[in-house]
Write a protein that holds these residues in place. Structure first.
Motif, PDB file in Angstrom:
ATOM      1  N   ARG A   1       0.762  -1.172  -0.019  1.00  0.00           N
ATOM      2  CA  ARG A   1      -0.035  -0.089  -0.016  1.00  0.00           C
ATOM      3  C   ARG A   1       0.975   1.239  -0.007  1.00  0.00           C
ATOM      4  NH1 ARG A   1      -4.825  -1.141   2.446  1.00  0.00           N
ATOM      5  NH2 ARG A   1      -5.702   0.879   1.352  1.00  0.00           N
ATOM      6  N   LEU A   2       1.990   1.077   0.530  1.00  0.00           N
ATOM      7  CA  LEU A   2       2.783   2.478   0.773  1.00  0.00           C
ATOM      8  C   LEU A   2       4.214   2.271  -0.013  1.00  0.00           C
ATOM      9  CD1 LEU A   2       2.283   2.664   4.619  1.00  0.00           C
ATOM     10  CD2 LEU A   2       1.001   3.753   2.701  1.00  0.00           C
ATOM     11  N   LEU A   3       4.487   3.192  -0.864  1.00  0.00           N
ATOM     12  CA  LEU A   3       5.848   3.047  -1.555  1.00  0.00           C
ATOM     13  C   LEU A   3       6.709   4.179  -1.406  1.00  0.00           C
ATOM     14  CD1 LEU A   3       4.232   2.454  -5.413  1.00  0.00           C
ATOM     15  CD2 LEU A   3       4.887   0.815  -3.734  1.00  0.00           C
ATOM     16  N   PRO A   4       7.713   3.878  -0.794  1.00  0.00           N
ATOM     17  CA  PRO A   4       8.731   4.783  -0.027  1.00  0.00           C
ATOM     18  C   PRO A   4       9.503   5.720  -1.481  1.00  0.00           C
ATOM     19  CG  PRO A   4       9.784   3.004  -0.264  1.00  0.00           C
ATOM     20  CD  PRO A   4       8.292   2.347  -0.779  1.00  0.00           C
ATOM     21  N   LEU A   5       9.476   6.917  -1.060  1.00  0.00           N
ATOM     22  CA  LEU A   5      10.379   7.948  -1.903  1.00  0.00           C
ATOM     23  C   LEU A   5      11.452   8.590  -1.176  1.00  0.00           C
ATOM     24  CD1 LEU A   5       7.556   9.865  -4.080  1.00  0.00           C
ATOM     25  CD2 LEU A   5       8.626   7.711  -4.513  1.00  0.00           C
ATOM     26  N   CYS A   6      12.620   8.573  -1.527  1.00  0.00           N
ATOM     27  CA  CYS A   6      13.685   9.048  -0.899  1.00  0.00           C
ATOM     28  C   CYS A   6      14.075  10.647  -0.918  1.00  0.00           C
ATOM     29  CB  CYS A   6      15.163   8.381  -1.149  1.00  0.00           C
ATOM     30  SG  CYS A   6      15.768   8.777  -2.927  1.00  0.00           S
ATOM     31  N   GLN A   7      14.696  11.046  -0.097  1.00  0.00           N
ATOM     32  CA  GLN A   7      15.313  12.497  -0.252  1.00  0.00           C
ATOM     33  C   GLN A   7      16.648  12.357  -0.190  1.00  0.00           C
ATOM     34  OE1 GLN A   7      13.869  14.333   3.459  1.00  0.00           O
ATOM     35  NE2 GLN A   7      15.642  14.467   3.832  1.00  0.00           N
TER      36      GLN A   7
END
Length: 327
Positions: A106-112
């Motif tokens: 459900r949750l897709l991580p995007l980095c910084q």
């Protein structure tokens, strides 16, 4: 129909002591119910921002299947020393991964990334991809440097090489000294910052140098861009200063990026789709902040000019391709 929200934020649990890593650069941390900047209250927040269970429950209530989860811009750390910022980003990215791992379907991580140093930023993206991040979230400028800065353009090219989509978010808004009340930096500054980011890439010729494989999305419906595109085109046709570095008018580059749907008015969405094409617009809500779309997808569903195919594309199909889920 799968509903995918590309513009949502997280503020993982960061302690006051950990925030001291960014001494002199905001020192953001989380006190229960409050985002903090050093010793100052920054903004009250709700559990969805740091509690994955609360987030998924909210998604279930509102009919959202998948969210791309990016850091709250307060966490960027662009004002810090680059080496310290790289260490900070590594910590934040690990926390985002752990948060999303609680609901990986459900949750897709995007980095910084430490965007103040393009080399460190590129290394961070590569490491984040290896660790499981699905894209990268950046601000639309670093101090006085816009997205057309040569180092930032090189970083964007690296993201294309790494097959990592880029979400661009406005932050640190211009003219803040004249917008002290009524949340005007968010109401006026964000729209202007986003348009500035888009036009800087167009008029500098950066899009001519960047690979077409770059997947780039601007938040908040592209800000003022769609409404003022005619003004930009008119300037390009009539002033050599405007077209000095761009061989084509701004309207020729709308196929080089995406925007989200966070415009909150079906009339504005109709214009956005006319300018960008339905295939270039994706659902974005700015969840879980109160200035976001409280009923995800309601603007898309309430826009009578959209047919079923366009609605399905905006609500999920376009994002599936943008985020690589269709593969």
């Amino acid at each position: 129909m799968t509903v995918i929200d590309v513009h949502t934020h997280v503020f993982p649990r960061i302690t006051r002591e950990e925030a001291r890593m960014l001494a002199g650069a905001g020192e953001p941390w989380l006190r229960e119910g409050m985002m903090m900047s050093g010793e100052d209250d920054y903004r009250p927040v709700t559990p969805e921002l740091w509690d994955a269970g609360a987030r998924v429950a909210a998604m279930d209530r509102t009919g959202v299947d998948v969210q791309a989860v990016s850091s709250t811009p307060l966490l960027f750390g662009y004002a810090a020393d680059a080496a310290r910022a790289a260490e900070w980003c590594a910590m934040v990215n690990d926390r985002i991964l752990a948060y999303c791992a609680q609901a990986p379907d459900r949750l897709l991580p995007l980095c910084q990334v430490p965007l103040q140093d393009a080399g460190l930023a590129a290394r961070t993206v590569s490491e984040a991809k290896e660790a499981g991040h699905r894209g990268v979230h950046i601000g639309n400028h670093v101090g006085p440097r816009n997205l057309d800065d040569p180092d930032i353009v090189a970083f964007l090219a690296h993201c294309a090489e790494q097959d990592m989509p880029v979400l661009v978010h406005p932050w640190d808004m211009l003219g803040a000294d004249r917008m002290s009340g009524h949340m005007l930096p968010w109401l006026v500054g964000m729209a202007a910052e986003t348009q500035l980011g888009i036009l800087s890439l167009m008029l500098s010729g950066a899009f001519e140098r960047l690979p077409r494989s770059l997947r780039l999305c601007f938040c908040h419906g592209g800000g003022s861009f769609a409404f003022l595109l005619g003004r930009a085109d008119n300037a390009w046709h009539n002033r050599d200063l405007v077209r000095a570095h761009s061989p084509r008018p701004p309207s020729a580059y709308t196929d080089r990026f995406h925007v989200d749907s966070a415009v909150f008015d079906p009339r504005a969405l109709r214009l956005l789709v006319e300018v960008m094409g339905a295939e270039r617009v994706m659902l974005g809500t700015d969840f879980p902040f109160p200035l976001g779309e409280q009923e995800p997808g309601s603007t898309v569903r309430d826009c009578p000019e959209l047919d079923d195919a366009a609605r399905a594309a905006i609500l999920g199909g376009n994002a599936a391709a943008f985020l690589g889920l269709a593969r």
